[in-house]
Design an enzyme around this catalytic site. Structure first.
Site, PDB file in Angstrom:
ATOM      1  N   LYS A  68       0.559  -0.884   0.384  1.00 15.44           N
ATOM      2  CA  LYS A  68       0.040  -0.141   0.098  1.00 15.44           C
ATOM      3  C   LYS A  68       0.265   1.266  -0.334  1.00 15.44           C
ATOM      4  O   LYS A  68       2.350   1.484   0.238  1.00 15.44           O
ATOM      5  CB  LYS A  68      -0.862   0.143   1.003  1.00 15.44           C
ATOM      6  CG  LYS A  68      -1.468   1.081   1.180  1.00 15.44           C
ATOM      7  CD  LYS A  68      -2.757   0.785   2.657  1.00 15.44           C
ATOM      8  CE  LYS A  68      -3.985   2.128   2.574  1.00 15.44           C
ATOM      9  NZ  LYS A  68      -5.149   1.902   3.742  1.00 15.44           N
ATOM     10  N   SER A 114      -9.838   2.456   2.424  1.00 13.28           N
ATOM     11  CA  SER A 114      -8.938   3.241   2.268  1.00 13.28           C
ATOM     12  C   SER A 114      -7.640   1.981   1.421  1.00 13.28           C
ATOM     13  O   SER A 114      -7.586   2.503  -0.056  1.00 13.28           O
ATOM     14  CB  SER A 114      -8.263   4.175   2.967  1.00 13.28           C
ATOM     15  OG  SER A 114      -7.491   3.024   3.449  1.00 13.28           O
ATOM     16  N   SER A 157      -9.889   0.085   7.014  1.00 12.61           N
ATOM     17  CA  SER A 157      -9.645   0.359   5.720  1.00 12.61           C
ATOM     18  C   SER A 157      -9.144  -0.765   5.013  1.00 12.61           C
ATOM     19  O   SER A 157      -8.259  -1.126   4.147  1.00 12.61           O
ATOM     20  CB  SER A 157      -8.860   0.772   5.864  1.00 12.61           C
ATOM     21  OG  SER A 157      -9.579   2.724   5.719  1.00 12.61           O
TER      22      SER A 157
END
Length: 498
Positions: A83, A163, A187
């Protein structure tokens, strides 16, 4: 274990680990197949930055170690995605924001350092909501990542959740064997549920936050995203551990998470919180929740109705605490030391204002304004301190519940994936996506989302198991039992390389 697929990108992480160990496949072959998958999946915008050359170099090094009998363990030679909230030395790190244009960190985050030390191979940096603020991956400066799933008979793009939407999309589309995510209010778990994969938010303090671009420091926690519970267990083993660089890291031994997957949950008490039956919950989610409980009962677990009475305060408390901490953390982005700099105006203050106005997106600005307001003189006690007290009461609710049960079963998300742009203009509706995930985040507890079924449109739905602090082993063990019972074999409309 099922027969190993012939195509490397169809393997689970555990199957790839075994194929590497048995000499059936080299890391170079495995990595090259995934590099090609990443390229073929570009339409999903799952990656912000691809690192094929670095991946090739890391794979060759893994093969060389294995030939010498120096393998570093289960992740050696396994290609994964990171990420783009984790700092990676000399590789662009954006946090999905314009304000970090051109930022290449001179250091490595602790979690990624551990993964590279374990021999993992980096395919690239995945897309995310800007500064991890969002539930759909639509707030990214680099464009909305897309979910590889589609509604039956409808080819309009869907969100992958947020997210950690890019990580979820990459894993679901077979463009990574696993990925790192971060979970502040859901998330990891919510995008895992919306893309039909598995995601684990570990206990706060289990994985180091050093080198992770901060959103809300008392909530942020790194965790694994993969296609199976076993894969998440393997990845977590490579990510977890105490770190002197992180004052919130907890010095406690890291168990062998894969060894905890015994399949035996006889006598395990599974709590069902009555407060999670929210108004307007789709019937199919209610039915899936009951189905999940039935699966666990069939394996010998015992259901227990529990109460988490302050649950309905969790979302309002979260949306005071998280923006307050974001307001503080994002004050450092001023155009002076790194990233974007707008030179409009003649004074330093004008440069700050111009840089922040141009560099932050609407959702980040919204949360910074909320956070600054609740921390301001006259409102600090009325909002922020009150929210902190509510958070303590929510944690106490969980502590009381665990006197009656070992794990808690709940839905992960109140809905399946929704269309790109569908909720973009309704921040309250977007925030409500976190209704089932936020309570465990506020309490700092481990929580695992497992794909458990499909809705009427053929889209994946997830169930989550929430455990006691630092008891990821029980959560993973119960999760694998539920995973096997669910036998989730559905695949997304888009699979890389097909």
């Amino acid at each position: 274990m099922a027969d190993t697929p012939s195509r490397p990108t169809e393997m689970t992480l555990a199957q790839a680990r075994d194929a590497l160990a048995n000499g059936e496949l080299s890391s170079k072959e495995l990595t090259q197949a995934h590099v090609q998958a990443v390229e073929s999946a570009r339409q999903l915008k799952a990656y912000i930055t691809e690192t094929p050359e670095r991946a090739s170099t890391m794979a060759e090094a893994a093969d060389a170690r294995r030939q010498k009998g120096e393998s570093r363990g289960p992740l050696d030679g396994v290609p994964i995605a990171i990420k783009d909230l984790f700092c990676t030395k000399d590789v662009l790190t954006t946090a999905g924001s314009h304000v970090l244009d051109g930022f290449t960190p001179p250091y490595e985050s602790t979690v990624t350092s551990k993964l590279w030390d374990a021999g993992a191979v980096m395919l690239g940096k995945t897309n995310l909501d800007e500064f991890a603020m969002g539930s759909s991956n639509e707030t990214s400066y680099y464009g909305a990542a897309e979910n590889p799933w589609r509604r039956q008979g409808d080819n309009r793009p869907l969100v992958p959740g947020g997210s950690s939407g890019g990580s979820a999309s990459a894993v679901a589309a077979r463009a990574a064997l696993g990925a790192t995510g971060t979970d502040t209010g859901g998330s990891i778990r919510q995008p895992a549920a919306l893309t039909g994969i598995t995601g684990l938010k570990p206990t706060y303090g289990r994985c180091s936050r050093f080198g992770i671009v901060a959103f809300a420091s008392s909530l942020d926690q790194a965790g694994p995203m993969a296609r199976t519970v076993r894969d998440c267990a393997i990845l977590l083993g490579g990510m977890a551990g105490f770190d002197d660089n992180d004052g919130t890291s907890v010095d406690t031994p890291v168990p062998d998470y894969e060894a905890a997957l015994t399949g035996d949950i006889r006598g395990l008490k599974v709590g069902i919180p009555k407060e999670y039956r929210v108004d307007g919950m789709p019937r199919e989610i209610e039915e899936l929740w009951q189905q999940g409980l039935d699966w666990l009962k069939d394996a010998g677990a015992e259901p227990v109705e529990i109460s988490l009475p302050r649950t309905h305060y969790a979302l309002p408390a979260y949306y005071i605490i998280a923006p307050a901490e974001a307001s503080s953390n994002l004050a450092r982005y001023d155009g002076v030391r790194f990233g974007l700099r707008e030179t409009a105006g003649s004074s330093l203050d004008e440069m700050y204002e111009a840089t922040r106005a141009a560099g932050f997106g609407d959702e980040v600005k919204r949360r910074v304004l909320i956070g600054t307001y609740v921390l301001s003189a006259g409102y600090y006690d009325a909002y922020y301190n009150k929210a902190r007290k509510v958070r303590t009461l929510i944690a106490q609710d969980f502590a009381e519940a665990y006197k009656q049960c070992d794990v808690i079963l709940a839905p992960t998300s109140p809905n399946a994936a929704f269309g790109v742009g569908e909720l973009a203009d309704d921040p309250i509706a977007m925030y409500l996506n976190d209704v089932f995930t936020v309570p465990a985040s506020l309490a700092g507890l481990p929580a695992l989302s497992v794909p458990a079924g499909l809705d009427a449109s053929g889209l994946p739905l997830g169930l989550q198991l929430i455990g006691r602090a630092f008891d990821e082993e029980t959560v993973l063990r119960a999760g694998e039992v539920m995973e096997k019972a669910a036998n989730f074999t559905a695949e997304p409309a888009f699979v890389a390389g097909r």
